[in-house]
Design a protein around this motif. Structure first.
Motif, PDB file in Angstrom:
ATOM      1  N   UNK A 109      36.085  66.007  50.339  1.00 33.46           N
ATOM      2  CA  UNK A 109      34.804  65.612  50.961  1.00 33.46           C
ATOM      3  C   UNK A 109      33.585  66.075  50.180  1.00 33.46           C
ATOM      4  N   UNK A 110      33.699  67.202  49.482  1.00 32.26           N
ATOM      5  CA  UNK A 110      32.559  67.712  48.731  1.00 32.26           C
ATOM      6  C   UNK A 110      32.340  66.995  47.406  1.00 32.26           C
ATOM      7  N   UNK A 111      33.378  66.362  46.875  1.00 31.04           N
ATOM      8  CA  UNK A 111      33.256  65.709  45.570  1.00 31.04           C
ATOM      9  C   UNK A 111      33.328  64.192  45.682  1.00 31.04           C
ATOM     10  N   UNK A 112      33.343  63.670  46.902  1.00 28.14           N
ATOM     11  CA  UNK A 112      33.611  62.249  47.122  1.00 28.14           C
ATOM     12  C   UNK A 112      32.682  61.345  46.327  1.00 28.14           C
ATOM     13  N   UNK A 155      30.613  62.010  43.750  1.00 27.39           N
ATOM     14  CA  UNK A 155      30.733  62.197  42.300  1.00 27.39           C
ATOM     15  C   UNK A 155      32.009  61.536  41.776  1.00 27.39           C
ATOM     16  N   UNK A 156      33.064  61.592  42.570  1.00 28.89           N
ATOM     17  CA  UNK A 156      34.331  60.960  42.180  1.00 28.89           C
ATOM     18  C   UNK A 156      34.176  59.450  42.103  1.00 28.89           C
ATOM     19  N   UNK A 157      33.532  58.865  43.094  1.00 28.01           N
ATOM     20  CA  UNK A 157      33.303  57.418  43.083  1.00 28.01           C
ATOM     21  C   UNK A 157      32.431  57.025  41.898  1.00 28.01           C
ATOM     22  N   UNK A 158      31.421  57.822  41.619  1.00 26.58           N
ATOM     23  CA  UNK A 158      30.533  57.555  40.486  1.00 26.58           C
ATOM     24  C   UNK A 158      31.307  57.583  39.170  1.00 26.58           C
ATOM     25  N   UNK A 159      32.177  58.566  39.002  1.00 27.94           N
ATOM     26  CA  UNK A 159      32.990  58.642  37.795  1.00 27.94           C
ATOM     27  C   UNK A 159      33.940  57.476  37.664  1.00 27.94           C
ATOM     28  N   UNK A 160      34.526  57.036  38.777  1.00 27.53           N
ATOM     29  CA  UNK A 160      35.422  55.867  38.757  1.00 27.53           C
ATOM     30  C   UNK A 160      34.662  54.616  38.327  1.00 27.53           C
ATOM     31  N   UNK A 220      31.030  69.893  36.549  1.00 28.82           N
ATOM     32  CA  UNK A 220      29.813  70.655  36.893  1.00 28.82           C
ATOM     33  C   UNK A 220      29.629  70.821  38.394  1.00 28.82           C
ATOM     34  N   UNK A 221      29.932  69.761  39.154  1.00 25.70           N
ATOM     35  CA  UNK A 221      29.757  69.833  40.602  1.00 25.70           C
ATOM     36  C   UNK A 221      30.705  70.850  41.217  1.00 25.70           C
ATOM     37  N   UNK A 245      38.891  58.384  29.590  1.00 29.63           N
ATOM     38  CA  UNK A 245      39.338  59.488  30.441  1.00 29.63           C
ATOM     39  C   UNK A 245      38.312  60.600  30.639  1.00 29.63           C
ATOM     40  N   UNK A 246      37.265  60.791  29.814  1.00 29.63           N
ATOM     41  CA  UNK A 246      36.325  61.890  30.110  1.00 29.63           C
ATOM     42  C   UNK A 246      35.408  61.645  31.298  1.00 29.63           C
ATOM     43  N   UNK A 247      35.189  60.383  31.687  1.00 29.93           N
ATOM     44  CA  UNK A 247      34.100  60.076  32.609  1.00 29.93           C
ATOM     45  C   UNK A 247      34.273  60.741  33.972  1.00 29.93           C
ATOM     46  N   UNK A 248      35.448  60.648  34.548  1.00 28.40           N
ATOM     47  CA  UNK A 248      35.657  61.219  35.876  1.00 28.40           C
ATOM     48  C   UNK A 248      35.625  62.739  35.810  1.00 28.40           C
ATOM     49  N   UNK A 249      36.299  63.298  34.820  1.00 22.42           N
ATOM     50  CA  UNK A 249      36.332  64.761  34.701  1.00 22.42           C
ATOM     51  C   UNK A 249      34.938  65.333  34.483  1.00 22.42           C
TER      52      UNK A 249
END
Length: 292
Positions: free
Chosen positions: A198-201, A203-208, A168-169, A159-163
């Motif tokens: 749209x601004x975190x898209x 980074x969100x995919x990377x965390x997933x 930071x972003x 659970x920490x990876x996405x958060x």
């Protein structure tokens, strides 16, 4: 910057040729012996006896059960982590509240706790002799040595990876755009969907991607809570261990090669996401320069 200043700056960062080649050789040697060769050896051992034994090892019932369980865990754990990660990042980055630093610290907790300890923790809580063991037995609810226990352990370690990718972003982006949207009459969902997302898209995919890779490859915590019931509670990493301990090396490497393929696919997607993110930042910088 003057011509002399640029020359002095370049000269200050210029290294001897022998040093460059030494560093390059060490880097390539490390990559070859510690990363590339083990990866190649997995596929070599998996296919040593040919495609026939390889396919038999992959499609036999216990292997298919392990593959199905691994994918099931990932399909459940990753969306739950997605909801938690986005919610926690939004809360920490966009609001000020008492206990904010404590919440940030707790999010990092799985990074500092051994996965084996995590598994033991769940056994002490939900096991037959645990805190809720008697109540669970009386109500015929099974968590340890069953799917719920494996799922709980997998969620905890992932659970920490996405958060941690988003916090930071979102903190760097600030709150100005969201506040402007609220002033213009947008509700909370509209602010998130049309401004924040749209601004975190990327980074969100990377965390997933990172969360999914860890969920499918987790061994320590899952090993403790699963009981390693063959064909029932064994994920792919656990199935590889069982086959290897039985000296069934060909089958063990065959299943391990599937995990390696998943890792390579994850790496390719991760590289693509990083490229898209870098391209987006580059385009945004060019647009800003044109406007100024």
């Amino acid at each position: 910057m003057s011509k002399n200043t640029r020359f002095e700056s370049n000269a200050a960062t210029r290294e001897p040729r022998w040093l460059k080649w030494t560093l390059l050789t060490l880097s390539l040697g490390f990559f070859l012996f510690f990363i590339l060769m083990p990866l190649i050896s997995v596929f070599f051992e998996a296919l040593r006896r040919g495609w026939g034994p390889y396919l038999e090892a992959v499609i036999e019932p216990d292997a298919l059960s392990a593959i199905a369980l691994t994918l099931t865990i990932a399909l459940i754990a990753v969306p739950l982590n997605l909801v938690f990660g986005v919610s926690a990042a939004w809360l920490i980055a966009k609001f000020d509240f008492r206990g904010k630093q404590l919440l940030t610290t707790l999010i990092d907790l799985p990074f500092s706790v051994s996965p084996v300890i995590v598994g033991l923790m769940y056994v002490l809580i939900f096991g037959a002799n645990g805190w809720f063991g008697t109540w669970l037995i009386d109500h015929d609810i099974k968590i340890i040595f069953a799917l719920p226990g494996i799922l709980l352990a997998s969620i905890f370690v992932t659970f920490p990876f996405i958060a941690r990718e988003l916090i930071p972003l979102m903190q760097a982006q600030g709150r100005e755009e969201e506040e402007a949207a609220v002033v213009l009459g947008a509700n909370g969902w509209q602010v998130f969907w049309y401004v924040t997302l749209p601004n975190i898209k990327w980074a969100l995919i990377y965390g997933v991607i990172l969360s999914n890779a860890r969920a499918m490859g987790e061994f320590g915590a899952v090993s403790v809570v699963s009981g390693k019931l063959r064909g029932s509670t064994t994920t792919m990493p656990l199935h590889v261990e069982i086959l290897y301990n039985e000296y069934n090396f060909a089958a063990a490497f065959a299943v391990a090669s599937l995990l390696a393929l998943l890792a390579l696919v994850t790496l390719v997607i991760k590289t693509w996401v990083e490229h898209q993110s870098a391209q987006r930042h580059s385009d945004a910088s060019l647009s800003t320069e044109k406007m100024t």
